[in-house]
Design an enzyme around this catalytic site. Structure first.
Site, short mmCIF file in Angstrom:
data_model
loop_
_atom_site.label_atom_id
_atom_site.label_comp_id
_atom_site.label_asym_id
_atom_site.label_seq_id
_atom_site.Cartn_x
_atom_site.Cartn_y
_atom_site.Cartn_z
N GLU A 7 -44.93 24.68 -14.67
CA GLU A 7 -46.37 24.88 -14.86
C GLU A 7 -46.74 25.08 -16.32
OE1 GLU A 7 -49.81 27.82 -13.02
OE2 GLU A 7 -48.16 27.11 -11.78
N LYS A 8 -45.83 25.72 -17.08
CA LYS A 8 -46.12 26.04 -18.47
C LYS A 8 -44.89 25.76 -19.33
CE LYS A 8 -48.84 30.00 -16.87
NZ LYS A 8 -48.21 30.06 -15.52
N ASP A 101 -45.59 27.61 -10.52
CA ASP A 101 -45.72 28.93 -9.91
C ASP A 101 -45.70 28.82 -8.39
OD1 ASP A 101 -45.82 30.17 -12.32
OD2 ASP A 101 -47.95 30.69 -12.26
N ASP A 103 -47.21 29.43 -5.63
CA ASP A 103 -48.45 29.75 -4.93
C ASP A 103 -49.24 28.47 -4.71
OD1 ASP A 103 -49.49 29.15 -7.41
OD2 ASP A 103 -50.06 31.19 -7.90
N TYR A 319 -42.93 38.15 -10.01
CA TYR A 319 -44.16 37.37 -9.98
C TYR A 319 -45.37 38.26 -9.68
CZ TYR A 319 -47.33 33.55 -8.70
OH TYR A 319 -48.38 32.68 -8.64
N ARG A 321 -48.81 37.51 -9.09
CA ARG A 321 -49.95 37.13 -8.24
C ARG A 321 -49.60 37.26 -6.76
NH1 ARG A 321 -50.52 33.63 -12.73
NH2 ARG A 321 -52.65 33.51 -13.54
#
Length: 659
Positions: A7-8, A101, A103, A319, A321
């Site tokens: 993701e990043k 991530d 999610d 994590y 979130r």
């Protein structure tokens, strides 16, 4: 070649380090048989309305609702180069591992790229809860089939498209109706943000319209064998309001005089209860935001940013979130390593760690209650506290304390309640005596607002005995208005919206759902309302601006109804579990939007033609009206609110005139 899509860039570097992919390529890191590439959040976004027709460039009621037949995505200009790099890598790879991530949004970031590039090969899923080396290695050894997490993408896709439909159509609808009524400004409507805003607007109105009412208490000082303690006079029901508060001042003063001259009181009944409290669960994100707001004064987005840095930059926590505070039993094997790392990182914990029992099993260890993510806990990375910023250190210590609490005994205390009588007057004394401090040695949860008479330590009293009477005094008190929302309490209200629902069946349904928004989006929603001027922040308190009141007045109640939004979120959860299709969900939203547009387009909104002062009663905007003696400002909510101001004093606060 196996391609990992992260993701990043920072996440990609962590995974590449474990995979020994050290060679730098075009938008990637390469190793033997593996390549690690990265996104920069979403590389694609839903196309704007004009993509579906030139006529949609102009805001017009006749073109509403705008409902795409074939949804389109466009490339974000700033990240187009990286998307081209990923596209080239997809053409050359044998299989893909989604490593974004763990999610809904992370799944969507990768899947929308795979669809855009028409990738047809096998897909695996890397499911990471922490970015330390041990956690990455463990996740790499347990890659999941891509089909297992595909429903997360469907859920995120439905949410994204529903947000677009509601945001585009209702923002245009009510802004255009507002302009027709002479309101100069936009009225943005969002699937989650508008119900959230309504929560604050209604709280502001409740505070503004609150009328304080006096009540009286009588506190009595008693003595037994030299030990003093307090009791409170219990007024007869005829002198109380419906909450049991004495509203008869004369009766309270007469009772105080009687008790002050009495010599003793008789003990009629002594009830002692031993209370055992287990530790609170490890943090989920919402609870962490609530506690950080109350204890540290951090906003919801600030807390999320700090928690993300602890997870991503320092590898110190898992994590962030997460919507769950429970932990899987499979993580019990890591407990000794984590506790050792915590003691090594902070020598001050040395003695405390000796009191911990790593074999203790609190209620937190329950895999059946773990959702997509477990509670936020420390990792086994040794991170000296002086390497963290002040905010990072404060948040880390809170997360660490919740974890340590799981290995300490229950908190135990004796709760005592004593009923006494002095002639015709009834008295009640309450006390608390801690027996085992337990987990409260690491989590200080003392309630500073708890009355002294409930936290005092009572002497040993026997039923039928008597105690001496030392003094009695009357206290004049006033009822208090509701407290303004803080970012933390607003997050909690979004999560626990079921508490505000009267319908029994719907209340239970909402208790099983996730409320308004998600753990990953609530902070951004609140911050967006602040950034756009709909919420103002003074110290820790939030208040709605006049524009916010105007918006909530303009939209139909169902549009701003948090219950409706919570039901929508529940539908998204059904998509995640495969019980509802994306197409069926969006068809329902399209039909509902069409109905709203048709019913509202012919109405004239009752909005002010110029932005007047805020109403001194409910903080809504005001409009000028013509009275017998000239013009005056009147609340736009008249006759529900009758606040007024003279025109000449509109710039300064004035006492509301009520008619």
């Amino acid at each position: 070649m196996r391609l990992y899509i992260c993701e990043k860039p920072s996440q990609a570097r962590d995974i590449a380090r474990v995979l020994q992919a050290h060679r730098r390529g075009d938008g990637c890191l390469q190793g033997t048989g593996v390549t690690v590439t990265w996104c920069v959040g979403h590389l694609l976004e839903t196309a704007p309305p004009e993509t579906y027709g030139e006529q949609f460039k102009r805001w017009s009621l006749e073109h509403l609702p705008i409902i795409p037949q074939q949804w389109q995505l466009v490339v974000k200009p700033k990240v187009a180069t990286q998307l081209k790099a990923i596209s080239r890598l997809l053409q050359a790879c044998a299989e893909v591992v989604i490593a974004t991530d763990a999610d809904r949004e992370g799944e969507m970031i990768a899947r929308e790229i795979l669809e855009r590039c028409d990738y047809q090969g096998p897909v695996l899923r890397l499911w990471l809860s922490a970015l330390d080396e041990a956690s990455i290695r463990r996740a790499l050894a347990a890659l999941r089939p891509g089909e297992q997490t595909l429903p997360l993408y469907h859920c995120a896709l439905a949410r994204s498209r529903a947000d677009w439909l509601v945001g585009i159509n209702l923002s245009r609808l009510f802004t255009l109706l507002g302009r027709r009524a002479g309101f100069d400004g936009t009225l943005p409507v969002g699937r989650v943000q508008t119900p959230t805003l309504r929560l604050v607007v209604e709280r502001d109105r409740a505070i503004a319209s609150f009328v304080a009412r006096p009540f009286w208490t009588v506190d009595v000082v008693l003595q037994d064998d030299g030990a003093e303690f307090e009791a409170r006079w219990q007024p007869p029901a005829a002198q109380c309001d419906d909450t049991g508060r004495c509203v008869d001042q004369v009766a309270a003063e007469q009772a105080a005089r009687r008790l002050a001259t009495a010599r003793s009181a008789q003990v009629e009944r002594v009830d002692v209860e031993r209370v055992t409290e287990g530790p609170p669960l490890p943090f989920d994100l919402g609870t962490l935001q609530e506690v950080c707001s109350a204890k540290l004064g951090l906003g919801a987005q600030e807390t999320l940013s700090v928690a993300q840095a602890l997870y991503e930059t320092h590898k110190a926590t898992t994590y962030p979130r997460s919507d769950c505070g429970y932990l899987p039993e499979s993580m019990l094997d890591e407990v000794p390593r984590v506790l050792h790392a915590l003691a090594a990182a902070d020598p001050a914990l040395g003695q405390r760690c000796k009191e911990l029992d790593p074999t203790r099993r609190s209620r937190a260890w329950n895999g059946s209650k773990v959702t997509a993510h477990h509670g936020i806990i420390p990792t086994a990375v040794v991170i000296p506290l002086d390497q963290l910023s002040e905010r990072e250190r404060a948040v880390y210590i809170l997360i660490r304390a919740r974890y340590l609490a799981q290995f300490l005994p229950h908190h135990e205390y004796l709760k005592t309640q004593v009923q006494l009588r002095s002639q015709a007057d009834q008295l009640l004394a309450r006390g608390k005596q801690i027996q085992v401090r337990g987990w409260k040695a690491v989590i200080d949860e003392t309630d500073a607002c708890e009355p002294t008479e409930q936290t005092q330590r009572l002497p040993t009293l026997q039923e039928g005995g008597s105690v001496g009477m030392r003094d009695a005094k009357v206290n004049t008190q006033r009822t208090q208005p509701p407290k303004p929302y803080t970012e933390g309490t607003l997050v909690k209200a979004m999560k626990t919206i079921a508490n505000q629902v009267a319908d029994v069946r719907l209340k239970q349904t909402l208790k099983d759902s996730i409320g308004i928004g998600t753990e990953a989006t609530r902070a951004a929603i609140i911050q967006g309302l602040i950034d756009h001027g709909y919420l103002t922040k003074k110290k820790r308190s939030l208040a709605a601006s006049a524009a916010a009141h105007t918006l909530i007045e303009a939209v139909p109640r169902e549009v701003a109804d948090p219950v409706m939004t919570a039901v929508w979120e529940q539908a998204l959860a059904r998509i995640e579990t495969g019980q509802l299709s994306v197409e069926a969900f969006l068809a329902k939203q399209s039909a509902w939007l069409t109905q709203v547009v048709r019913s509202q387009a012919s109405l004239n909104l009752q909005l002010p033609r110029s932005q007047g002062p805020a109403c001194p009663v409910c903080r809504s905007p005001m409009r000028q009206r013509k009275g017998r003696t000239g013009n005056f400002w009147s609340c736009v909510r008249y006759p529900d609110c009758k606040g007024t101001k003279p025109v000449k004093a509109s710039a300064a606060p004035a006492k509301p005139k009520r008619t």
